[in-house]
Scaffold this motif. Structure first.
Motif, short mmCIF file in Angstrom:
data_model
loop_
_atom_site.label_atom_id
_atom_site.label_comp_id
_atom_site.label_asym_id
_atom_site.label_seq_id
_atom_site.Cartn_x
_atom_site.Cartn_y
_atom_site.Cartn_z
N CYS A 29 30.43 38.46 32.28
CA CYS A 29 31.06 38.21 33.57
C CYS A 29 32.57 38.09 33.42
O CYS A 29 33.05 37.27 32.63
CB CYS A 29 30.49 36.92 34.16
N LEU B 57 37.45 36.63 38.39
CA LEU B 57 38.70 36.77 39.14
C LEU B 57 38.77 35.57 40.07
O LEU B 57 37.78 35.25 40.75
CB LEU B 57 38.69 38.06 39.95
N TRP C 165 34.54 37.63 41.81
CA TRP C 165 35.69 37.01 42.46
C TRP C 165 35.26 35.69 43.07
O TRP C 165 34.39 35.65 43.94
CB TRP C 165 36.26 37.95 43.54
N ASN D 196 41.27 44.62 42.77
CA ASN D 196 40.41 44.14 41.69
C ASN D 196 38.99 44.67 41.72
O ASN D 196 38.28 44.62 40.71
CB ASN D 196 40.38 42.61 41.72
N ARG E 115 32.15 41.92 37.54
CA ARG E 115 33.43 41.38 37.98
C ARG E 115 33.15 40.47 39.17
O ARG E 115 32.68 40.92 40.22
CB ARG E 115 34.38 42.52 38.37
N PRO F 115 35.89 43.69 42.83
CA PRO F 115 34.80 42.89 42.24
C PRO F 115 33.43 43.43 42.63
O PRO F 115 33.26 44.08 43.66
CB PRO F 115 35.04 41.52 42.87
#
Length: 290
Positions: A34, A37, A12, A58, A10, A60
């Protein structure tokens, strides 16, 4: 990108609408390993509460800080705004990264050097910024180092790319309008395409690499040389490029970066600046880049 276990990272991207952020979004658009965000001014990096909320919501694995105030004139005119975005923003992301155990990739600049020398600058040379932009970005570097261990600071130079109006666009427009392009011959560095830099950042997402890396395209040129190559590749080889114009006094004169850490660790190699420029312009002409 990815690893043998097939883990989905994840990632960002803060400052996703900018030159580098846009290049990263395009690069990861079809990635199976991947999950991207994105945020821009909807989550201002200088707002610690919003940054923390986004990170907690989130969670990340990697944060890439592409956000920044890069307008050098505005940085000089509004120093508090420069420090708020370039330094405080980096601090807020570093605090969030440490709390959620994420890796932070902090994007910095060749402007952390004063530009008074004539030898390529490696990661072991001491920065001495003289502009407000350089000072605020170096302050961001220091805060990242102090606040989170899992970080990579990436310095690059003369960044250009699709989605923003930059040096490449200005040179092309002048040629198409029949206007002479007059540029300093004594400003030396290496033009670096956002796409080329995005390739190295993609590598860093899963690499067990930390610390400081210079990541500019290989080779060197003056701004006048860069303009001539742009004009040659875009079908304007006879357009006038005059040397000797006063350089931008808000930019250091000589900021050629040596990618020494890449070289001595053997982890990656950036393309030559002419090759990267040709790839970028070919993509623009064929509609390969937005």
């Amino acid at each position: 990108m990815g690893n043998a276990m097939g883990v989905i990272n994840r990632v960002w991207i803060a400052g996703a609408n900018g030159r580098l952020g846009s290049a990263l979004c395009r690069r990861f658009a079809n990635s199976a390993s991947c999950k991207v965000l994105t945020s821009d001014r909807d989550v201002p990096v200088e707002d610690g509460k919003q940054v923390g909320r986004f990170a907690d919501l989130n969670h990340p694995d990697v944060i890439i800080n592409c956000a920044g105030l890069t307008d050098v004139r505005r940085c000089e005119d509004c120093p508090e705004e420069a420090y708020k975005i370039n330094a405080l923003g980096a601090r807020n992301l570093a605090v969030a990264a440490r709390r959620i155990d994420a890796k932070l990739i902090q994007i910095s600049t060749d402007d952390v050097f004063d530009g008074t020398g004539d030898a390529a600058l490696c990661e072991f040379d001491d920065p001495h910024p003289v502009t407000m932009y350089g000072k605020s970005k170096y302050a961001g570097e220091k805060l990242v180092r102090e606040l989170t261990d899992k970080h990579v600071i990436v310095r690059s130079s003369w960044l250009y790319g699709a989605g923003t109006y930059d040096f490449v666009d200005r040179v092309r427009e002048a040629a198409e309008a029949g206007e002479p392009v007059r540029l300093p011959a004594d400003e030396i560095s290496s033009p670096t395409s956002a796409d080329a830099l995005a390739g190295f950042i993609e590598y860093l997402i899963t690499a067990r690499e930390y610390g400081l890396y210079h990541a500019s395209c290989e080779g060197r040129c003056s701004r006048a040389d860069w303009a001539r190559e742009i004009l040659r590749l875009t079908g304007h080889p006879d357009a006038a490029v005059g040397e000797g114009a006063a350089g931008n006094t808000l930019r250091p004169r000589f900021t050629l970066l040596d990618n020494m850490m890449m070289r001595i660790t053997g982890i990656y190699r950036m393309p030559d600046w002419k090759d990267a420029l040709a790839d970028y312009l070919a993509g623009r002409q064929t509609g390969g880049r937005a």
